[in-house]
Design a protein around this motif. Structure first.
Motif, PDB file in Angstrom:
ATOM      1  N   HIS A  77       0.856  -1.186   0.000  1.00 58.32           N
ATOM      2  CA  HIS A  77       0.000   0.000   0.000  1.00 58.32           C
ATOM      3  C   HIS A  77       0.896   1.242   0.000  1.00 58.32           C
ATOM      4  CE1 HIS A  77      -3.020   2.596   2.524  1.00 58.32           C
ATOM      5  NE2 HIS A  77      -2.914   3.017   1.273  1.00 58.32           N
ATOM      6  N   CYS A  78       0.837   2.011  -1.079  1.00 59.24           N
ATOM      7  CA  CYS A  78       1.658   3.214  -1.227  1.00 59.24           C
ATOM      8  C   CYS A  78       0.772   4.452  -1.159  1.00 59.24           C
ATOM      9  CB  CYS A  78       2.403   3.194  -2.562  1.00 59.24           C
ATOM     10  SG  CYS A  78       3.434   1.725  -2.818  1.00 59.24           S
ATOM     11  N   ILE A  79       1.226   5.454  -0.429  1.00 60.34           N
ATOM     12  CA  ILE A  79       0.428   6.657  -0.209  1.00 60.34           C
ATOM     13  C   ILE A  79       1.089   7.857  -0.875  1.00 60.34           C
ATOM     14  CG2 ILE A  79      -0.385   8.287   1.541  1.00 60.34           C
ATOM     15  CD1 ILE A  79      -0.789   5.955   3.415  1.00 60.34           C
ATOM     16  N   ALA A  80       0.280   8.612  -1.625  1.00 61.57           N
ATOM     17  CA  ALA A  80       0.704   9.890  -2.186  1.00 61.57           C
ATOM     18  C   ALA A  80      -0.087  10.988  -1.481  1.00 61.57           C
ATOM     19  CB  ALA A  80       0.477   9.933  -3.690  1.00 61.57           C
ATOM     20  N   ASP A  81       0.623  11.845  -0.774  1.00 65.11           N
ATOM     21  CA  ASP A  81       0.013  12.913   0.009  1.00 65.11           C
ATOM     22  C   ASP A  81       0.214  14.237  -0.730  1.00 65.11           C
ATOM     23  OD1 ASP A  81      -0.629  14.905   1.866  1.00 65.11           O
ATOM     24  OD2 ASP A  81       0.225  13.813   3.551  1.00 65.11           O
ATOM     25  N   PRO A  82      -0.856  14.988  -1.012  1.00 67.99           N
ATOM     26  CA  PRO A  82      -0.696  16.257  -1.740  1.00 67.99           C
ATOM     27  C   PRO A  82       0.240  17.241  -1.056  1.00 67.99           C
ATOM     28  CG  PRO A  82      -3.016  15.657  -1.589  1.00 67.99           C
ATOM     29  CD  PRO A  82      -2.276  14.706  -0.715  1.00 67.99           C
ATOM     30  N   ALA A  83       0.381  17.136   0.266  1.00 67.63           N
ATOM     31  CA  ALA A  83       1.290  18.032   0.986  1.00 67.63           C
ATOM     32  C   ALA A  83       2.752  17.672   0.752  1.00 67.63           C
ATOM     33  CB  ALA A  83       0.977  17.991   2.481  1.00 67.63           C
ATOM     34  N   LYS A  84       3.015  16.447   0.311  1.00 67.32           N
ATOM     35  CA  LYS A  84       4.393  15.971   0.182  1.00 67.32           C
ATOM     36  C   LYS A  84       4.778  15.585  -1.244  1.00 67.32           C
ATOM     37  CE  LYS A  84       4.299  13.884   4.809  1.00 67.32           C
ATOM     38  NZ  LYS A  84       4.455  12.622   5.558  1.00 67.32           N
ATOM     39  N   HIS A  85       3.780  15.306  -2.085  1.00 66.68           N
ATOM     40  CA  HIS A  85       4.076  14.689  -3.374  1.00 66.68           C
ATOM     41  C   HIS A  85       3.395  15.399  -4.542  1.00 66.68           C
ATOM     42  CE1 HIS A  85       4.313  11.146  -0.478  1.00 66.68           C
ATOM     43  NE2 HIS A  85       5.544  11.281  -0.921  1.00 66.68           N
ATOM     44  N   ARG A  86       3.935  15.108  -5.719  1.00 63.78           N
ATOM     45  CA  ARG A  86       3.314  15.475  -6.991  1.00 63.78           C
ATOM     46  C   ARG A  86       3.086  14.194  -7.787  1.00 63.78           C
ATOM     47  NH1 ARG A  86       7.331  19.473  -6.340  1.00 63.78           N
ATOM     48  NH2 ARG A  86       6.505  21.599  -6.147  1.00 63.78           N
ATOM     49  N   ILE A  87       2.115  14.243  -8.699  1.00 60.13           N
ATOM     50  CA  ILE A  87       1.830  13.079  -9.539  1.00 60.13           C
ATOM     51  C   ILE A  87       1.850  13.502 -11.002  1.00 60.13           C
ATOM     52  CG2 ILE A  87       0.151  11.292 -10.136  1.00 60.13           C
ATOM     53  CD1 ILE A  87      -0.913  11.380  -7.324  1.00 60.13           C
ATOM     54  N   ASP A  88       2.428  12.659 -11.841  1.00 61.28           N
ATOM     55  CA  ASP A  88       2.379  12.871 -13.285  1.00 61.28           C
ATOM     56  C   ASP A  88       2.388  11.508 -13.967  1.00 61.28           C
ATOM     57  OD1 ASP A  88       2.189  14.158 -15.706  1.00 61.28           O
ATOM     58  OD2 ASP A  88       4.009  15.356 -15.465  1.00 61.28           O
ATOM     59  N   MET A  89       2.231  11.533 -15.277  1.00 59.51           N
ATOM     60  CA  MET A  89       2.228  10.317 -16.072  1.00 59.51           C
ATOM     61  C   MET A  89       3.484  10.258 -16.938  1.00 59.51           C
ATOM     62  SD  MET A  89      -0.632   8.946 -15.134  1.00 59.51           S
ATOM     63  CE  MET A  89      -0.439   7.513 -16.210  1.00 59.51           C
ATOM     64  N   ALA A  90       3.870   9.049 -17.284  1.00 60.07           N
ATOM     65  CA  ALA A  90       4.973   8.829 -18.215  1.00 60.07           C
ATOM     66  C   ALA A  90       4.660   7.579 -19.025  1.00 60.07           C
ATOM     67  CB  ALA A  90       6.293   8.674 -17.458  1.00 60.07           C
ATOM     68  N   LEU A  91       5.468   7.325 -20.049  1.00 57.60           N
ATOM     69  CA  LEU A  91       5.328   6.121 -20.857  1.00 57.60           C
ATOM     70  C   LEU A  91       6.633   5.338 -20.833  1.00 57.60           C
ATOM     71  CD1 LEU A  91       3.408   7.499 -23.970  1.00 57.60           C
ATOM     72  CD2 LEU A  91       2.550   5.787 -22.345  1.00 57.60           C
ATOM     73  N   ALA A  92       6.535   4.036 -20.683  1.00 53.78           N
ATOM     74  CA  ALA A  92       7.726   3.194 -20.728  1.00 53.78           C
ATOM     75  C   ALA A  92       8.361   3.274 -22.116  1.00 53.78           C
ATOM     76  CB  ALA A  92       7.348   1.753 -20.409  1.00 53.78           C
ATOM     77  N   PRO A  93       9.682   3.175 -22.204  1.00 51.21           N
ATOM     78  CA  PRO A  93      10.340   3.243 -23.515  1.00 51.21           C
ATOM     79  C   PRO A  93       9.929   2.079 -24.407  1.00 51.21           C
ATOM     80  CG  PRO A  93      11.885   2.532 -21.821  1.00 51.21           C
ATOM     81  CD  PRO A  93      10.650   2.958 -21.104  1.00 51.21           C
ATOM     82  N   ARG A  94       9.800   2.353 -25.698  1.00 44.48           N
ATOM     83  CA  ARG A  94       9.367   1.327 -26.653  1.00 44.48           C
ATOM     84  C   ARG A  94      10.523   0.670 -27.386  1.00 44.48           C
ATOM     85  NH1 ARG A  94       4.960   3.845 -30.457  1.00 44.48           N
ATOM     86  NH2 ARG A  94       6.404   5.615 -30.455  1.00 44.48           N
ATOM     87  N   SER A  95      11.744   1.043 -27.033  1.00 41.23           N
ATOM     88  CA  SER A  95      12.912   0.441 -27.671  1.00 41.23           C
ATOM     89  C   SER A  95      14.085   0.486 -26.698  1.00 41.23           C
ATOM     90  CB  SER A  95      13.269   1.199 -28.960  1.00 41.23           C
ATOM     91  OG  SER A  95      13.584   2.554 -28.671  1.00 41.23           O
TER      92      SER A  95
END
Length: 286
Positions: A77-95
């Motif tokens: 169980h992993c917690i992301a707290d808005p007071a401590k963290h930021r969230i974004d998206m990425a894509l795994a490399p395709r090569s």
């Protein structure tokens, strides 16, 4: 003559006696070292040279991920707290080496800035996201409102999205009707596990499908809870964990079988094939 010689010999013996006594007092038993005892304060310079070089222990970085158990299944169980963290998206490399993995993506990332990263949705053969996908405020894929086979199309599916420290999960139809401003990040997946505090109507209590699975939910305080199972479990078990233990109003299934986690603090790096990646980073003052 004899008397004079005797007197001379006595005189010599008396002269040599002190020297013999000094010699006897100065001897040491063979093999015994000479020891100097300083009864006063030691020389600071000598004391410093003799002091062992003890290094301060390396500071331990606390992990945002903790073990949990629910209905006999081990979870992380992993917690992301808005007071401590930021969230974004990425894509795994395709090569390249380690393409399509968290390890491949992490090669260009400063691990000290990452709280954790997890596979963040479903993908096609090209490892691109299926459905809505926004990274760094750039929309790379449109919302998918169509029908089809598989978990993604088990309606209602949903969108996890946010800007700054405000993160939400909405079913896709509600997202389409109510969200007009593009968020900083967003990912569409399916099915929804929990909708307004209730389990998805198509999810059975303990269905036959068992997989390593992961999901995300947001609680009433705006904290995001990411869960990945360490053993196969059913949709029903994962949904109940969010509803009954974490008490979130909305939770979204991310994927199964490919579920992977990178937790730099514990040196965990799962190696399953992934496409979209949810990246939780630390704020600068943390």
């Amino acid at each position: 003559m004899k008397i004079a010689m005797k007197q001379a010999m006595q005189t010599v013996a008396l002269a040599l006696a002190p020297l013999l006594m000094l010699s006897a007092c100065g001897e040491q038993a063979e093999g015994e070292p000479a020891v100097t005892v300083n009864l006063g304060n030691p020389d600071p310079a000598i004391a410093a040279e003799q002091e062992p070089d003890v290094k301060a222990p390396e500071p331990q970085v606390a992990s945002a991920c903790k073990p949990a158990t629910f209905e006999g299944v081990t979870l992380t169980h992993c917690i992301a707290d808005p007071a401590k963290h930021r969230i974004d998206m990425a894509l795994a490399p395709r090569s390249g080496d380690d393409f399509g993995t968290l390890k491949g993506w992490a090669k260009g990332v400063d691990a000290s800035t990452v709280a954790f990263a997890m596979n963040g949705g479903m993908y096609g053969d090209d490892l691109r996201a299926v459905g809505y996908f926004v990274s760094g405020s750039d929309r790379l894929s449109e919302l998918d409102t169509g029908s089809g086979d598989g978990n993604f199309y088990l309606k209602p599916n949903g969108v996890f999205y946010g800007s700054g420290g405000e993160w939400r999960i909405l079913s896709s139809d509600v997202f389409l009707r109510t969200v007009g401003t593009r968020p900083q990040f967003g990912t569409q997946s399916g099915p929804m596990l929990v909708i307004d505090g209730k389990l998805h109507p198509e999810i059975t209590e303990n269905g036959p499908s068992r997989q390593i699975r992961n999901a995300v939910g947001v609680d009433g305080k705006g904290v995001a809870h990411f869960v990945i199972s360490e053993a196969p479990l059913s949709f029903g078990q994962l949904a109940r964990y969010y509803r009954d233990e974490l008490k979130v109003a909305n939770a979204l299934y991310l994927d199964g079988n490919v579920s992977s986690l990178w937790d730099p603090a514990s040196s965990r790096m799962d190696g399953r094939r992934v496409g979209p990646i949810l990246v939780v980073t630390k704020k600068a003052d943390q």
